[in-house]
Design a protein around this motif. Sequence first.
Motif, mmCIF file in Angstrom:
data_model
loop_
_atom_site.group_PDB
_atom_site.id
_atom_site.type_symbol
_atom_site.label_atom_id
_atom_site.label_comp_id
_atom_site.label_asym_id
_atom_site.label_seq_id
_atom_site.Cartn_x
_atom_site.Cartn_y
_atom_site.Cartn_z
ATOM 1 N N PHE A 150 -9.408 5.745 4.013
ATOM 2 C CA PHE A 150 -8.133 5.152 3.744
ATOM 3 C C PHE A 150 -8.296 3.731 4.129
ATOM 4 O O PHE A 150 -7.634 2.807 3.293
ATOM 5 N N TRP B 183 -7.715 0.838 -1.260
ATOM 6 C CA TRP B 183 -7.187 1.575 -2.462
ATOM 7 C C TRP B 183 -7.322 0.888 -3.673
ATOM 8 O O TRP B 183 -7.551 1.446 -4.717
ATOM 9 N N ALA C 83 0.914 6.827 -6.859
ATOM 10 C CA ALA C 83 -0.228 7.678 -7.638
ATOM 11 C C ALA C 83 0.028 9.149 -7.163
ATOM 12 O O ALA C 83 -0.371 9.826 -8.137
ATOM 13 N N ILE C 84 0.645 9.353 -6.062
ATOM 14 C CA ILE C 84 0.864 10.799 -5.908
ATOM 15 C C ILE C 84 1.868 11.459 -7.022
ATOM 16 O O ILE C 84 1.954 12.323 -7.522
ATOM 17 N N VAL D 230 0.923 -1.283 0.008
ATOM 18 C CA VAL D 230 -0.006 -0.185 0.016
ATOM 19 C C VAL D 230 0.884 1.317 -0.021
ATOM 20 O O VAL D 230 0.582 2.414 -0.656
ATOM 21 N N MET E 57 -9.569 10.445 -1.420
ATOM 22 C CA MET E 57 -10.109 9.465 -1.599
ATOM 23 C C MET E 57 -11.326 9.391 -2.507
ATOM 24 O O MET E 57 -12.236 8.786 -2.365
ATOM 25 N N TRP F 131 2.074 11.162 3.802
ATOM 26 C CA TRP F 131 2.937 11.403 2.690
ATOM 27 C C TRP F 131 3.844 12.634 2.824
ATOM 28 O O TRP F 131 3.195 13.744 3.206
ATOM 29 N N LEU G 26 -3.863 11.284 5.287
ATOM 30 C CA LEU G 26 -4.865 10.538 4.676
ATOM 31 C C LEU G 26 -5.318 9.734 6.137
ATOM 32 O O LEU G 26 -4.447 9.246 7.081
ATOM 33 N N LEU H 284 -2.264 7.650 7.294
ATOM 34 C CA LEU H 284 -0.880 7.685 6.398
ATOM 35 C C LEU H 284 -0.453 9.316 6.293
ATOM 36 O O LEU H 284 -1.303 10.025 6.222
ATOM 37 N N VAL I 271 6.329 7.539 2.722
ATOM 38 C CA VAL I 271 5.170 7.638 3.429
ATOM 39 C C VAL I 271 5.297 6.650 4.785
ATOM 40 O O VAL I 271 6.231 6.028 4.852
ATOM 41 N N GLU J 234 1.786 1.928 -3.559
ATOM 42 C CA GLU J 234 0.640 2.156 -4.381
ATOM 43 C C GLU J 234 0.410 3.634 -4.255
ATOM 44 O O GLU J 234 0.182 4.388 -5.053
ATOM 45 N N VAL J 235 0.381 4.165 -2.947
ATOM 46 C CA VAL J 235 -0.002 5.392 -2.637
ATOM 47 C C VAL J 235 1.206 6.367 -3.024
ATOM 48 O O VAL J 235 0.756 7.460 -3.918
#
Length: 486
Positions: free
Chosen positions: A307, A352, A120-121, A113, A282, A318, A303, A316, A131, A116-117
């Motif tokens: 989440f 997610w 995505a950012i 996770v 989200m 970031w 987040l 989380l 993160v 993936e976060v």
Amino acid sequence: MSGRAGERTKAATGEQKLTAVPEVSTEDLRAIDREYLCWGDTVHYQEKPIIVSGCQGGLVFDSDGNTYIDMGMWHSSCNFGYRNPEIESEVCRQLGTLPQACGDFLHREKLLVAKEVVDAIYERTGVKGRVSFNVGGSLVVEDALKIIRKNTGKNKVAVMMGAYHGRSLSTLCLSSSHRYRQYFNEFPERAIMFPFANCAQCFYEKERDTCDLYCARMIRKAFSNEYYGIASATSSEIGAIVVEPCQGRGYTIPPKDFYRNFTGEMQERGILILDDEIQVGMYRTGKLFAFEHFGFVPDIITLSKSFTNGLSPVSLVWARADLVDPEVFTPGHAHSNFANHPLGTAAALASWRYMMAQDYETSVPAKGSYFLANLRELQVRHPFVGSVDGLGLLLNMVFADEKGVPYRNSAQLAAEIAQESDFTYKGKSWRMILQIGGYDLNVLKFAPYLDISYEEIDCAIAVLDQILEKLGLMLSCQSVASGGVR
């Protein structure tokens, strides 16, 4: 086995015995509440809180058999619906494989996770980050404050009036409502507060059509001269400015160019932008992150809530990679015993992946526009509705007169009517859970689950229409002179 029975294993003999769970009446449960619970939590804002017994999709069920349409989804904690089977099944699977693990270890779900976060950012901003995790919203905002202090050497931050970032002692410094702090002595590090672009209730008493974003210009101006007391040409008192792109207090949506007027200049001065997406991220607004609507890129993002879709909470933070480089933000700088527990990270990974597999960037704006159009029709029908607004499925309804004067506490009254009265739609009985906000408790906040159908929107609007009819009768009976709801 019935849900009204359980198994108890006798350790010594291995014998299994079925034990009936005793029935407890609603009144008995309320008696326990009155005698045994501390009433310091937000449950007891209500005179008669719902005793929930079940939930599904966008509905909540109580112990007396009532069905509630939930227009808040646990303050936007369950964007993907209660008991979402794809997310819930992954938590159940994790419960049978790795339900517990010390936070000193790594595990698959945490690592996946995180990747993936971060990816995505990066895809949306071109900024590389890292993160870390915590348990809830307040704690992850505290972690963000640690990152700010470590990198800037500043204890102070700036926030917006109307902001809400938590109720721990540290985050109370950021939350603008004085009543949250008034019982806990002085807060010497309390944030500097600037007026937010709340155009329905402008702090400067300007008109949006002619103000030229006066509030944003005043933020910029505050840093333009050392004698304004915040900054000089080479330094400032603050390490960061903390923003909710759309404020959770009343789901207030600022003009699209509000943040662009000052965030870039702040970052050029070395002031970080902390973006609190806990309620509005989200895909709540139709974008993965609400900041994407407003033309700025934050340095730090938090987040929580959805989440994990409200399951086994994990939050989380970031941050730009340089801010949390392992040689800068070294091991031990942030820790909480349950910060990345496996049930939570499994829920986060499943949430997610579920979210990213949907077409929310198309469906949420479409459903939001439909919902908002219906709210505008209600505004025409009910003259005490001063304005409505929305961004995706984050919407609000403001109760005010034709001059913009708020009907004080009116949203609180509407929420009580919705929760305690029965309404009819297509032959079925419904109640409704409404969230309230606004500086005068005169705003209804709408955050339905993102998979809501158009038929469910029609049902919600029909019930809301009946609630407003009842509210209108009650408001008309109250005298303005008596200081009623105005």
